[in-house]
Design an enzyme around this catalytic site. Structure first.
Site, mmCIF file in Angstrom:
data_model
loop_
_atom_site.group_PDB
_atom_site.id
_atom_site.type_symbol
_atom_site.label_atom_id
_atom_site.label_comp_id
_atom_site.label_asym_id
_atom_site.label_seq_id
_atom_site.Cartn_x
_atom_site.Cartn_y
_atom_site.Cartn_z
ATOM 1 C CB CYS A 159 -1.226 -0.084 1.535
ATOM 2 S SG CYS A 159 -2.398 1.172 1.783
ATOM 3 C CB CYS B 291 -0.286 1.971 3.906
ATOM 4 S SG CYS B 291 -2.578 1.869 3.526
ATOM 5 C CG ASP B 292 3.337 0.719 4.122
ATOM 6 O OD1 ASP B 292 2.634 0.868 5.047
ATOM 7 O OD2 ASP B 292 3.273 -0.843 3.798
#
Length: 516
Positions: free
Chosen positions: A342, A345-346
């Site tokens: 992701c 997200c990351d």
């Protein structure tokens, strides 16, 4: 050995203990024996119900101990020193032996008790393995449920010859009668199926396999499922959640910084909070289960792979999706340590670093464009001879100064130093030549796979397997709803899944009123 904060936490955790729990250790001349005794002694000081006792009758080649409850063996045996990631296994073994903490529900416990004994299982672990504790803790808990079940955890560092003889090349490795029956990460539901196959199982009665009737059955325990269950219960509906593991894919997410009002959290922590919130309401949680099929009727019948059944007026599907994996060496080993799925997200964790994006479709090119504003350098790798993304996206990507594109490339292996990713190996499909790239992270963007296989022929789905829903989460089948990443709703994000879960629960409640 234990820092003051940890000692205080142990005192709080062990305060409810009611039974006498002993760490029954074997004598050993090994140089690490003193370290084991120091750790056990410090842990035992956390409660007057805990104590350390010398076996006296045997001598061991390296540190080991059993856990006794009121003087009787529990079936739990540690060979080695359970520190590192396995310290949590020791703590939970104490709590579960005293019937504290989260227990298996009665249906699952009945399946475990029906395993044909006697059962002896050994699990080889590494103290740096993040997946090993889940397996150790599950088998320890099974030993406490089943009267003829012994489970031994062995730190592989002490038994290299034994590991070589058994042909073990990864952890956790589960061995029965000197035969390897499983290696690597495994869910409790799959683990129990393997044990039923290995040892056999007594037939369950029809009464014990029928789990009851409900107003709402939520299938899936991720953000969408948890939200749906909470909203359903708050409406006074009899609600059940069926899930392999609460948290779903969130469990695999290391850092979360885009959940509005929460500056930072991590997947396992959020999963635990979801479970705590759900269980704050009168919700029946059936964990470690997978749905086999749904039979459409006025009262929908749900069949589980375990052979259990239940019925519900309304069903909310919230089984999520999983990222398509490359299936190459090193991918699973470095998940969360350089391998990510992701970018939203990351991505921020790779600021100023070099990363690769695997996949030249819209999702891969969009990910590369997004990451280009954060990272130092991006290399996008595509299996085909050209990028499959829309031309406008490809043109945008090519205009960015810190990106490069490699086509006709087959990724072969993720490499690292044991702690994090540092290289990626790929092959030019035309020339056959291999290239080794130095980098800090790899984002796999070859698509999402909805967890909807069990619904084939039940509800309408898109070509990619996503469940088709209307603006209120209704499927084409009355009484069956869907929410989150398993649906056609765009943007697969935690916060969106939570909102969708709440919405379909309200829709199901609204429909139930008009149906009366």
């Amino acid at each position: 050995m234990l820092d003051p904060n940890l000692k205080q936490q142990l005192e709080e955790l062990f305060a409810p203990l009611e039974n006498k729990i002993e760490f029954f250790f074997a004598k050993s001349d090994h140089e690490d024996q003193a370290q084991l005794l120091e750790m056990l002694s410090e842990v035992s000081l956390a409660s007057h119900h805990l104590s350390v006792r010398d076996d006296g009758s045997q001598k061991a080649p390296f540190p080991e101990f059993k856990i006794l409850k009121n003087g009787a063996e529990t079936g739990i045996h540690f060979r080695g020193i359970p520190n590192g990631h396995e310290f949590s296994s020791l703590v939970l073994a104490v709590l579960h032996a005293d019937k504290k903490g989260r227990q298996f529900d009665e249906g699952l416990a009945t399946r475990i008790r029906n395993l044909k004994g006697p059962i002896e299982i050994t699990t080889y672990v590494s103290l740096t393995c993040e997946n090993c504790p889940d397996v150790v803790q599950a088998l320890n808990q099974m030993a406490l449920v089943h009267g003829e079940f012994k489970h031994t955890m062995i730190d592989g560092a002490y038994v290299q010859d034994e590991i070589g003889k058994l042909g073990i090349q990864g952890v956790p490795s589960i061995v029965v009668n000197e035969k390897l029956i499983h290696s690597g990460k495994i869910s409790v539901s799959d683990l129990l199926l393997k044990l039923e196959s290995a040892f056999g199982s007594k037939k369950m009665s029809k009464e014990s396999t029928h789990l009851g009737k409900y107003d709402v059955a939520v299938i899936g325990g991720g953000p969408a499922g948890a939200s749906a269950a909470i909203y359903s219960a708050r409406k006074g509906l009899k609600t059940v959640v069926i899930s392999e593991k609460i948290g779903g894919q969130v469990q695999e997410t290391k850092g979360i910084e885009n959940l509005v009002s929460v500056l930072y959290t991590e997947g396992p922590q959020l999963a635990a909070q979801l479970q705590q919130h759900v269980l704050n309401y009168p919700v029946q949680l059936l964990e470690h289960r997978r749905v086999k099929s749904i039979l459409k009727d006025s009262l929908h019948k749900i069949e589980l792979e375990s052979g259990e059944t239940l019925e519900s007026k309304s069903i909310i599907i919230a089984t999520g999706a999983k990222w398509r994996e490359l299936g190459i060496p090193g991918e699973k080993e470095y998940l969360g340590r350089g391998v990510a799925f992701c970018p939203h997200c990351d991505g921020p964790f790779y600021k100023g670093k070099k990363v690769a994006v695997i996949g030249g479709g819209n999702s891969g090119v969009e990910a590369a464009i997004d990451l280009a504003g954060i990272v130092k350098e991006i290399i996008l790798i595509e299996f085909g001879d050209e990028l499959k993304a829309d031309k406008v996206l490809v043109d945008k990507l090519k205009s960015l100064p810190n990106t490069s594109i490699v086509t006709s490339a087959r990724t072969k292996e993720v490499l690292g130093d044991g702690k994090k990713v540092n290289k990626l190996l790929y092959e030019n499909r035309k020339s056959g030549l291999d290239t080794l790239v130095d980098l800090d992270g790899i984002f796999v963007q070859i698509g999402l796979l909805p967890n909807s296989h069990f619904l084939k022929g039940t509800v309408e789905m898109s070509k990619t397997g996503e469940i088709v829903v209307d603006s209120k989460g209704r499927t084409n089948v009355p009484g069956i709803y869907a929410a989150g990443d398993v649906t056609t709703v765009p943007y697969k994000q935690i916060i969106i899944a939570m909102g969708e879960g709440a919405k379909v629960a309200l829709a199901a409640f609204e429909d139930s009123i008009y149906a009366q």
